[in-house]
Design a protein around this motif. Structure first.
Motif, PDB file in Angstrom:
ATOM      1  N   ASP A 249       0.823  -1.220   0.000  1.00 29.18           N
ATOM      2  CA  ASP A 249       0.000   0.000   0.000  1.00 29.18           C
ATOM      3  C   ASP A 249       0.851   1.262   0.000  1.00 29.18           C
ATOM      4  N   ASP A 252       4.242   3.816  -4.392  1.00 24.80           N
ATOM      5  CA  ASP A 252       3.638   4.758  -5.343  1.00 24.80           C
ATOM      6  C   ASP A 252       3.696   4.223  -6.770  1.00 24.80           C
ATOM      7  N   LEU A 253       4.789   3.497  -7.099  1.00 26.66           N
ATOM      8  CA  LEU A 253       4.901   2.960  -8.457  1.00 26.66           C
ATOM      9  C   LEU A 253       5.733   1.684  -8.444  1.00 26.66           C
ATOM     10  N   ALA A 268       2.055  -7.794 -10.362  1.00 24.70           N
ATOM     11  CA  ALA A 268       1.336  -6.736  -9.648  1.00 24.70           C
ATOM     12  C   ALA A 268       0.258  -7.329  -8.756  1.00 24.70           C
ATOM     13  N   VAL A 273      -0.358  -4.601  -5.790  1.00 24.27           N
ATOM     14  CA  VAL A 273      -0.261  -3.231  -6.320  1.00 24.27           C
ATOM     15  C   VAL A 273      -1.219  -3.129  -7.514  1.00 24.27           C
ATOM     16  N   ASP A 276      -2.902   0.605 -12.032  1.00 25.03           N
ATOM     17  CA  ASP A 276      -2.671   2.030 -12.284  1.00 25.03           C
ATOM     18  C   ASP A 276      -1.431   2.549 -11.536  1.00 25.03           C
ATOM     19  N   LYS A 277      -0.840   1.679 -10.702  1.00 21.95           N
ATOM     20  CA  LYS A 277       0.429   2.045 -10.060  1.00 21.95           C
ATOM     21  C   LYS A 277       1.577   1.183 -10.605  1.00 21.95           C
ATOM     22  N   VAL A 278       1.414   0.682 -11.819  1.00 23.42           N
ATOM     23  CA  VAL A 278       2.467  -0.133 -12.440  1.00 23.42           C
ATOM     24  C   VAL A 278       2.953   0.574 -13.706  1.00 23.42           C
ATOM     25  N   ARG A 305       5.131  10.649 -13.100  1.00 27.30           N
ATOM     26  CA  ARG A 305       4.612   9.553 -12.269  1.00 27.30           C
ATOM     27  C   ARG A 305       5.577   9.251 -11.132  1.00 27.30           C
ATOM     28  N   SER A 310       8.848   9.835  -3.991  1.00 33.15           N
ATOM     29  CA  SER A 310       8.020   8.672  -4.369  1.00 33.15           C
ATOM     30  C   SER A 310       8.680   7.387  -3.890  1.00 33.15           C
ATOM     31  N   LEU A 312       9.258   3.527  -4.658  1.00 35.39           N
ATOM     32  CA  LEU A 312       9.228   2.661  -5.845  1.00 35.39           C
ATOM     33  C   LEU A 312       9.613   1.241  -5.485  1.00 35.39           C
TER      34      LEU A 312
END
Ligand code: ACO
Length: 330
Positions: A249, A252-253, A268, A273, A276-278, A305, A310, A312
């Protein structure tokens, strides 16, 4: 024990050859279709370097971009660590050619042979160099000309691969919490025959037999590689998250090695995840092996993005079998 983060990304650069090979181009030379390729792989096109462009030249362009963004010159580079599965020559290392092209005269330069996770393996080496005081400014590069080891008469592999390079300047972390928070690297040599180049090395040096058998090109057991990829990427995600003490959670990416959209989706899903966060750009570049993660990172930064701060999750797998992951605070 050294506390993390030890190293951080200070600048990225990429090189993508101009020439594009589309799925429709393959329809003209192989028994395949655009629809099959998109459905089974997610790939629409890939970039192919011309004969006169070497891996070192692609790496040079990517490295210059990364150095400019980091604000360093060739004289500042202490180490050039280049992941590649397609070195320009077997001897010497392509990193040495890159060093000469850059004029980075005081650097130590060598290749890392770890296939698609080559960028992550090289990042791990850079961390070690920084932690031990061997280097401050490391150039971590993934550069490939996979078109030179791809058999364009084999429809199950020809459609997958593209050429590109990506580079990052990696420097000591600055104590602000940004940098590589965790890393996980693993190999299993028992799986080597799933994806390998049987001919052209010391086992079976280049000969008429090798050329007739086309064994200088990659051979792959696609379905088995697929299963191993999904399994190892899942383990790598879990390990990097646990070692960083963060949960899915918090991410971010997710920036996975771009091999096949179905492998990305499975990874994912396992990691928890949402898509839309990949980061996905396999449609534009295909599988560019060690260049794939820096290429995806660079595009994600350009698209906004990835921003400062962020979180990652980077993850990759490849021939060897090799796999690895990292959690990075950008
Ligand atoms: N076009 C049309 N049909 C094809 C093609 C093609 N390009 N390629 C294979 N097929 C056919 C096969 O011949 C087979 O036909 P058959 O049923 O009559 O025998 C059928 O499609 C199914 O073949 P599979 O191999 O089971 O297809 P799959 O759905 O597994 O997709 C693929 C094949 C895309 C290669 C998939 O297995 C895959 O992506 N594997 C992982 C590959 C990978 O990521 N490799 C890179 C590793 S990273 C590194 O280190 C370089």
């Amino acid at each position: 024990m050294t506390t993390r983060p030890i190293a951080r990304f200070a600048g990225l650069g990429v090189a993508v050859p101009e020439k594009i090979l589309t799925n429709t181009d393959f329809e003209k030379i192989l028994d395949t279709s655009h629809e099959w390729i998109v459905e089974r792989t997610g790939i629409r096109e890939r970039h192919i370097a011309d004969e006169d462009t070497s891996v070192a030249m692609l790496a040079e362009q990517a490295s210059k971009g990364a150095m400019a963004r980091a604000g360093i010159g060739p004289e500042d580079v202490d180490a050039i660590i280049l992941g590649t599965a397609t070195p320009d020559r077997l001897l010497p290392a392509t990193a040495c050619d890159l060093q000469a092209l850059l004029g980075a005269d005081k650097a130590v330069a060598f290749d890392v042979s770890a296939a698609c996770p080559g960028f992550l393996y090289s990042l791990g080496v850079a961390e070690g160099f920084i932690a031990s005081g061997l280097a401050q400014n490391c150039l971590v590069v993934g550069a490939e000309k996979l078109s030179t080891i791809t058999d364009y008469t084999d429809r199950s592999t020809a459609i997958l691969f593209g050429d590109a390079a990506g580079a990052a300047v990696v420097q000591p972390a600055e104590g602000d919490g940004r940098g590589v928070l965790s890393m996980f690297l693993r190999s299993d040599g028992k799986l080597a025959p799933l994806l390998y180049r049987p001919g052209g090395g010391a086992c079976d040096p280049i000969s008429t037999k090798v050329v007739e058998e086309r064994s200088q090109y990659m051979k792959m057991a696609g379905r088995e590689v697929f299963k191993a990829a999904v399994r190892t990427m899942a383990q790598a995600c879990d390990e990097a998250l646990t070692r960083a003490g963060v949960s899915a959670d918090d991410i971010d990416l997710l920036v996975p090695h771009q091999a096949n959209i179905r492998i990305l989706e499975a990874t994912a899903k396992h990691a928890g995840v949402p898509m839309d966060k990949v980061m996905v750009n396999v449609d534009r570049y295909g599988n560019t092996s060690s260049a794939s993660i820096p290429l995806a990172l660079d595009q994600a930064v350009a698209e906004g993005r990835i921003k400062q701060g962020s979180l990652l999750l980077l993850v990759a797998f490849g021939a060897g079998f090799t796999w690895g992951s990292a959690v990075v605070r950008w």
